[in-house]
Design a protein around this motif. Sequence first.
Motif, mmCIF file in Angstrom:
data_model
loop_
_atom_site.group_PDB
_atom_site.id
_atom_site.type_symbol
_atom_site.label_atom_id
_atom_site.label_comp_id
_atom_site.label_asym_id
_atom_site.label_seq_id
_atom_site.Cartn_x
_atom_site.Cartn_y
_atom_site.Cartn_z
ATOM 1 N N LEU A 1 -10.701 9.567 10.755
ATOM 2 C CA LEU A 1 -10.508 10.880 10.151
ATOM 3 C C LEU A 1 -10.857 10.836 8.665
ATOM 4 N N LEU A 2 -10.415 9.801 7.998
ATOM 5 C CA LEU A 2 -10.719 9.667 6.572
ATOM 6 C C LEU A 2 -12.216 9.578 6.329
ATOM 7 N N GLU B 1 -11.476 1.246 -0.401
ATOM 8 C CA GLU B 1 -10.387 1.225 -1.388
ATOM 9 C C GLU B 1 -9.231 2.118 -0.950
ATOM 10 N N TRP B 2 -9.585 3.274 -0.412
ATOM 11 C CA TRP B 2 -8.566 4.227 0.024
ATOM 12 C C TRP B 2 -7.751 3.650 1.175
ATOM 13 N N MET B 3 -8.439 3.046 2.134
ATOM 14 C CA MET B 3 -7.741 2.481 3.308
ATOM 15 C C MET B 3 -6.822 1.336 2.910
ATOM 16 N N GLU B 4 -7.223 0.622 1.886
ATOM 17 C CA GLU B 4 -6.389 -0.479 1.420
ATOM 18 C C GLU B 4 -5.131 0.042 0.724
ATOM 19 N N TRP C 1 -3.860 3.324 0.954
ATOM 20 C CA TRP C 1 -3.064 4.219 1.804
ATOM 21 C C TRP C 1 -3.486 4.035 3.261
ATOM 22 N N PRO C 2 -3.046 2.967 3.894
ATOM 23 C CA PRO C 2 -3.536 2.629 5.233
ATOM 24 C C PRO C 2 -2.996 3.528 6.352
#
Length: 265
Positions: A2-3, A22-25, A27-28
């Motif tokens: 989704l992201l 970076e985002w997944m790291e 805000w996983p």
Amino acid sequence: MLLSEVMAQQTPLARVEPAWREWMERWPTPEVLAAASPADVVRAWGRLGYPRRALRLREAAIAIVERHGGEVPRAQDDLLSLPGIGDYTAAAVAAFAFGDRSVVVDTNVRRVEARLISGQEQAAPSLTRAEKDLARNLLPVVDHDAAVWNVAVMELGALVCTARAPRCPDCPVRGRCAWLLGGRPAYDGPARRGQKWHGTDRQVRGIIVQTLRDAHVPVDRGDLAPGRDEVQVDRCLAGLIEDGLVEPVGAHHFSLPGHDEAQAG
DNA sequence: AAACCGTGGAA
DNA sequence: TTTCCAAGGTT
């Protein structure tokens, strides 16, 4: 998934990838993203463009936590009800994350089907009912076949059947492409409206938000977009505040929203 | 339905 | 330099 799909809305994948990692790291899960401040997500969004997508992503995370137990929903209706998720993204998540049979129609699919089936160089300026019907009719019946189809058609459009210089000699369906067989006729439909940029509110809004991303303290109104017309700056500022991308601090200063630094207590 | 909403790379 | 375009969504 989704992201990545939200980040890829109108933004080239090559630019999305580092931001996605970076985002997944950071805000996983939906739960941790839901707890982030709007200022932090807008800052982490960086220069991907259309920063309200970052706000809506955070709102979507909140909705996922509140309504779906913190798990991204699978049903089209549930996906569509999430902020910032439209027809394309809902279908893409269902297809690519869950392997469901959904009608994925993005700019690549539209272009491939315009050429292959309709014999037109380009699709219409906006998605038409006929295009949706065509895409739905072409979609394989079996779930797994449909999922493969969706990936394949999008990839064909992204890598071979490109907008500018299509690589027809390398195309696996060159033998049955209506456009190629017709001698690659030039597009004769209604023209797309070119988007203005220089001097527009969009440009000034971009300058203001970028200023606030860089400054980690409230900024005086006069320093938000130096050299720009004050009337335009005020108009953009009002719009940004209305959109929830900017927050007034005191009488003459502004910051990204939800930024709790320097708040007396 | 048409307009608006960012950004940067390539032609 | 200008224009085009990119895994769209919302109003």
